[in-house]
Design a protein around this motif. Structure first.
Motif, PDB file in Angstrom:
ATOM      1  N   ARG A 183     -20.311  33.864  10.138  1.00  0.00           N
ATOM      2  CA  ARG A 183     -20.241  34.530  11.435  1.00  0.00           C
ATOM      3  C   ARG A 183     -21.551  34.389  12.220  1.00  0.00           C
ATOM      4  NH1 ARG A 183     -21.139  39.706  13.647  1.00  0.00           N
ATOM      5  NH2 ARG A 183     -19.609  40.246  15.255  1.00  0.00           N
ATOM      6  N   ASN A 184     -22.665  34.216  11.510  1.00  0.00           N
ATOM      7  CA  ASN A 184     -23.974  34.141  12.149  1.00  0.00           C
ATOM      8  C   ASN A 184     -24.508  32.716  12.009  1.00  0.00           C
ATOM      9  OD1 ASN A 184     -26.963  34.263  12.379  1.00  0.00           O
ATOM     10  ND2 ASN A 184     -26.583  36.431  12.722  1.00  0.00           N
ATOM     11  N   LYS A 185     -24.688  32.036  13.132  1.00  0.00           N
ATOM     12  CA  LYS A 185     -25.083  30.632  13.088  1.00  0.00           C
ATOM     13  C   LYS A 185     -26.482  30.444  12.510  1.00  0.00           C
ATOM     14  CE  LYS A 185     -22.168  29.666  17.112  1.00  0.00           C
ATOM     15  NZ  LYS A 185     -21.041  29.129  16.348  1.00  0.00           N
ATOM     16  N   VAL A 186     -27.365  31.419  12.696  1.00  0.00           N
ATOM     17  CA  VAL A 186     -28.708  31.297  12.127  1.00  0.00           C
ATOM     18  C   VAL A 186     -28.657  31.450  10.611  1.00  0.00           C
ATOM     19  CG1 VAL A 186     -31.054  32.217  12.120  1.00  0.00           C
ATOM     20  CG2 VAL A 186     -29.779  32.107  14.264  1.00  0.00           C
ATOM     21  N   TRP A 187     -27.858  32.392  10.111  1.00  0.00           N
ATOM     22  CA  TRP A 187     -27.714  32.549   8.659  1.00  0.00           C
ATOM     23  C   TRP A 187     -27.249  31.235   8.038  1.00  0.00           C
ATOM     24  CZ3 TRP A 187     -25.260  37.889   7.096  1.00  0.00           C
ATOM     25  CH2 TRP A 187     -26.001  38.920   7.663  1.00  0.00           C
ATOM     26  N   GLN A 188     -26.277  30.596   8.682  1.00  0.00           N
ATOM     27  CA  GLN A 188     -25.807  29.297   8.191  1.00  0.00           C
ATOM     28  C   GLN A 188     -26.954  28.299   8.093  1.00  0.00           C
ATOM     29  OE1 GLN A 188     -22.684  27.387  10.316  1.00  0.00           O
ATOM     30  NE2 GLN A 188     -21.509  29.245  10.664  1.00  0.00           N
ATOM     31  N   THR A 203     -33.950  24.528  15.482  1.00  0.00           N
ATOM     32  CA  THR A 203     -33.354  25.694  16.134  1.00  0.00           C
ATOM     33  C   THR A 203     -34.351  26.837  16.201  1.00  0.00           C
ATOM     34  OG1 THR A 203     -31.169  25.091  15.268  1.00  0.00           O
ATOM     35  CG2 THR A 203     -31.421  27.336  16.079  1.00  0.00           C
ATOM     36  N   LEU A 204     -34.364  27.565  17.300  1.00  0.00           N
ATOM     37  CA  LEU A 204     -35.193  28.749  17.478  1.00  0.00           C
ATOM     38  C   LEU A 204     -34.310  29.938  17.814  1.00  0.00           C
ATOM     39  CD1 LEU A 204     -38.045  30.111  18.007  1.00  0.00           C
ATOM     40  CD2 LEU A 204     -37.676  29.490  20.413  1.00  0.00           C
ATOM     41  N   SER A 205     -34.559  31.090  17.157  1.00  0.00           N
ATOM     42  CA  SER A 205     -33.884  32.331  17.516  1.00  0.00           C
ATOM     43  C   SER A 205     -34.884  33.477  17.385  1.00  0.00           C
ATOM     44  CB  SER A 205     -32.645  32.555  16.650  1.00  0.00           C
ATOM     45  OG  SER A 205     -31.850  33.603  17.184  1.00  0.00           O
ATOM     46  N   TYR A 206     -34.420  34.703  17.426  1.00  0.00           N
ATOM     47  CA  TYR A 206     -35.313  35.856  17.461  1.00  0.00           C
ATOM     48  C   TYR A 206     -34.551  37.084  17.009  1.00  0.00           C
ATOM     49  CZ  TYR A 206     -32.783  36.189  21.869  1.00  0.00           C
ATOM     50  OH  TYR A 206     -31.788  36.237  22.811  1.00  0.00           O
ATOM     51  N   GLU A 252     -22.420  23.305  12.420  1.00  0.00           N
ATOM     52  CA  GLU A 252     -22.061  24.628  11.919  1.00  0.00           C
ATOM     53  C   GLU A 252     -20.910  24.527  10.940  1.00  0.00           C
ATOM     54  OE1 GLU A 252     -19.191  26.780  15.013  1.00  0.00           O
ATOM     55  OE2 GLU A 252     -21.119  26.271  15.927  1.00  0.00           O
ATOM     56  N   VAL A 253     -20.679  25.625  10.226  1.00  0.00           N
ATOM     57  CA  VAL A 253     -19.623  25.703   9.222  1.00  0.00           C
ATOM     58  C   VAL A 253     -18.715  26.875   9.585  1.00  0.00           C
ATOM     59  CG1 VAL A 253     -19.112  25.925   6.766  1.00  0.00           C
ATOM     60  CG2 VAL A 253     -21.217  24.792   7.493  1.00  0.00           C
ATOM     61  N   ASN A 254     -17.408  26.632   9.571  1.00  0.00           N
ATOM     62  CA  ASN A 254     -16.423  27.645   9.949  1.00  0.00           C
ATOM     63  C   ASN A 254     -15.584  28.046   8.739  1.00  0.00           C
ATOM     64  OD1 ASN A 254     -16.612  27.399  13.124  1.00  0.00           O
ATOM     65  ND2 ASN A 254     -16.574  25.323  12.309  1.00  0.00           N
ATOM     66  N   SER A 255     -15.399  29.348   8.552  1.00  0.00           N
ATOM     67  CA  SER A 255     -14.677  29.840   7.372  1.00  0.00           C
ATOM     68  C   SER A 255     -13.175  30.001   7.605  1.00  0.00           C
ATOM     69  CB  SER A 255     -15.268  31.179   6.906  1.00  0.00           C
ATOM     70  OG  SER A 255     -15.123  32.167   7.911  1.00  0.00           O
ATOM     71  N   VAL A 256     -12.719  29.895   8.848  1.00  0.00           N
ATOM     72  CA  VAL A 256     -11.279  29.971   9.141  1.00  0.00           C
ATOM     73  C   VAL A 256     -10.928  28.782  10.035  1.00  0.00           C
ATOM     74  CG1 VAL A 256      -9.374  31.384  10.024  1.00  0.00           C
ATOM     75  CG2 VAL A 256     -11.342  32.482   8.970  1.00  0.00           C
ATOM     76  N   PRO A 257     -10.913  27.584   9.455  1.00  0.00           N
ATOM     77  CA  PRO A 257     -10.672  26.399  10.285  1.00  0.00           C
ATOM     78  C   PRO A 257      -9.211  26.247  10.662  1.00  0.00           C
ATOM     79  CG  PRO A 257     -10.796  25.761   7.981  1.00  0.00           C
ATOM     80  CD  PRO A 257     -11.113  27.235   8.040  1.00  0.00           C
ATOM     81  N   GLY A 258      -8.978  25.710  11.843  1.00  0.00           N
ATOM     82  CA  GLY A 258      -7.649  25.248  12.187  1.00  0.00           C
ATOM     83  C   GLY A 258      -7.533  23.787  11.796  1.00  0.00           C
ATOM     84  N   TRP A 259      -6.325  23.247  11.886  1.00  0.00           N
ATOM     85  CA  TRP A 259      -6.131  21.827  11.595  1.00  0.00           C
ATOM     86  C   TRP A 259      -4.972  21.293  12.419  1.00  0.00           C
ATOM     87  CZ3 TRP A 259      -5.885  25.635   7.800  1.00  0.00           C
ATOM     88  CH2 TRP A 259      -4.587  26.031   7.411  1.00  0.00           C
ATOM     89  N   ARG A 260      -5.016  19.999  12.669  1.00  0.00           N
ATOM     90  CA  ARG A 260      -4.013  19.344  13.477  1.00  0.00           C
ATOM     91  C   ARG A 260      -2.736  19.109  12.669  1.00  0.00           C
ATOM     92  NH1 ARG A 260      -4.466  19.992  18.307  1.00  0.00           N
ATOM     93  NH2 ARG A 260      -3.367  18.059  18.782  1.00  0.00           N
ATOM     94  N   PRO A 261      -1.565  18.992  13.340  1.00  0.00           N
ATOM     95  CA  PRO A 261      -0.319  18.714  12.612  1.00  0.00           C
ATOM     96  C   PRO A 261      -0.403  17.453  11.759  1.00  0.00           C
ATOM     97  CG  PRO A 261       0.168  19.404  14.861  1.00  0.00           C
ATOM     98  CD  PRO A 261      -1.318  19.249  14.778  1.00  0.00           C
ATOM     99  N   GLY A 262      -1.188  16.458  12.189  1.00  0.00           N
ATOM    100  CA  GLY A 262      -1.299  15.226  11.427  1.00  0.00           C
ATOM    101  C   GLY A 262      -2.149  15.331  10.176  1.00  0.00           C
ATOM    102  N   MET A 263      -2.818  16.441   9.992  1.00  0.00           N
ATOM    103  CA  MET A 263      -3.642  16.632   8.792  1.00  0.00           C
ATOM    104  C   MET A 263      -2.746  17.169   7.666  1.00  0.00           C
ATOM    105  SD  MET A 263      -7.193  18.224  10.283  1.00  0.00           S
ATOM    106  CE  MET A 263      -8.222  17.325  11.437  1.00  0.00           C
ATOM    107  N   THR A 264      -1.961  16.281   7.109  1.00  0.00           N
ATOM    108  CA  THR A 264      -0.910  16.688   6.174  1.00  0.00           C
ATOM    109  C   THR A 264      -1.428  17.061   4.789  1.00  0.00           C
ATOM    110  OG1 THR A 264      -0.562  14.358   5.605  1.00  0.00           O
ATOM    111  CG2 THR A 264       0.807  15.287   7.359  1.00  0.00           C
ATOM    112  N   GLU A 265      -2.683  16.793   4.490  1.00  0.00           N
ATOM    113  CA  GLU A 265      -3.217  17.101   3.170  1.00  0.00           C
ATOM    114  C   GLU A 265      -3.788  18.514   3.071  1.00  0.00           C
ATOM    115  OE1 GLU A 265      -5.765  14.149   1.406  1.00  0.00           O
ATOM    116  OE2 GLU A 265      -4.868  12.534   2.591  1.00  0.00           O
TER     117      GLU A 265
END
Length: 324
Positions: free
Chosen positions: A115-120, A134-137, A283-296
């Motif tokens: 959820r937090n891009k800096v933590w990632q 990357t810089l944050s605060y 970045e890394v996403n924990s709830v990815p979507g996928w396209r219909p063609g991604m049958t695997e």
């Protein structure tokens, strides 16, 4: 939506999604259908607003809004988008399920970190994976941050907890960014990230399940804008197997983030899109979507759920182990 007054409540496998009335993502509905076929009445789909939970008589409980007790599941496929999670709400429910010994796919810590891009970025960098500078605060005022000596645009500006390409823009020069500072939403910190010019308007999304790449696509902005997310109009081109080193990098990033199911976004770091070594992790996403063609993807998720069920059963049968 579950009928919380009459529906059967005992199930080994759950899918938990965002509260009503938000519609399910197409990929989430595909997963609901596949789990229903695979597990029948051992599967149920819940929304986060359909359950209450707490402690009674020294034991943790789950109940429906209709007052029915709900036995804890063995495995939960979490499709609650991390960007909309709140610690006192969805995170607490997921924590409750983990404390009732349910196996979450993905684990709660992975969802929180994602959820937090800096933590990632902290974890990815410590693991030696390539990421943009990357810089944050923390609590510093944004006006002060933007006047730090040595800052030199262009920068990609993002909210640390944004998703679907929202609240992302390219700041071409610092005077303009300083002028905009007072108009930017500052409820959460922003980050200033290196502008990877070779990836302007395109990126590579790799879907990883249980340590294997099972889907990949190059996403391209149709209008030449910076962001290429599909939610912002990006056009996908399926490409599983075309960039094997990038897919290996995505697997390493998912593992570093503690995710069993992940969508890893990689930036092209060379004008030559066929340069297999020229990628950085965006970045890394924990709830990815996928396209219909991604049958695997769905078969891989079903195998992962089945493995988690076997692991849960083996653990619960050990001497001294308590079931949920």
């Amino acid at each position: 939506m579950v009928d919380t007054t009459t529906a059967p409540t005992a199930a080994d496998v759950w899918l938990l999604a965002r509260e009503n009335p938000f519609p399910l993502l197409r990929s989430t509905q595909e997963l609901v259908d596949a789990l229903g076929v695979a597990y029948g009445d051992r599967f149920v789909s819940w929304r986060t607003d359909e359950l209450v939970f707490g402690v009674q008589g020294g034991k943790l409980f789950l109940r429906t809004l209709g007052g029915l007790d709900v036995p804890a599941p063995k495995v939960v496929c979490v499709r609650q988008v991390p960007g909309s999670m709140r610690h006192d709400r969805e995170v607490t429910l997921l924590r409750h399920l983990e404390r009732m010994e349910a196996v979450l796919l993905n684990p709660l810590e992975g969802h929180i970190a994602s959820r937090n891009k800096v933590w990632q970025l902290q974890e990815l960098a410590l693991a030696g994976l390539p990421v943009p500078d990357t810089l944050s605060y923390a609590t510093a005022p944004l006006d002060g941050v933007l006047r730090i000596r040595g800052l030199d645009a262009p920068y990609v500006v993002k909210a640390v907890n944004g998703y679907q390409g929202k609240r992302v823009f390219l700041a071409s020069d610092m005077p303009l960014l300083r002028d905009l500072a007072g108009s930017l939403d500052q409820k959460a910190p922003l980050l200033l990230q290196e502008y990877v010019t070779a990836s302007h308007g395109r990126d590579l999304r790799v879907v990883v399940v249980d340590g294997k790449p099972v889907g990949a696509e190059v996403r391209t902005s149709p209008s030449g804008t910076l962001v290429s997310n599909l939610a912002r109009g990006g056009r996908p081109t399926l490409c599983l197997g075309r960039h094997p080193r990038a897919e290996a990098l995505a697997v390493a990033a998912a593992r570093t983030a503690g995710l069993v199911i992940a969508g890893v976004d990689l930036l092209f770091d060379s004008e030559d899109s066929d340069d297999e070594d020229a990628f950085v992790v965006c970045e890394v996403n924990s709830v990815p979507g996928w396209r219909p063609g991604m049958t695997e993807v769905v078969p891989a998720v079903l195998r992962t759920v089945d493995r988690a069920l076997r692991t849960w059963s083996a653990h619960s049968s050990l001497p001294g182990a308590d079931g949920p």
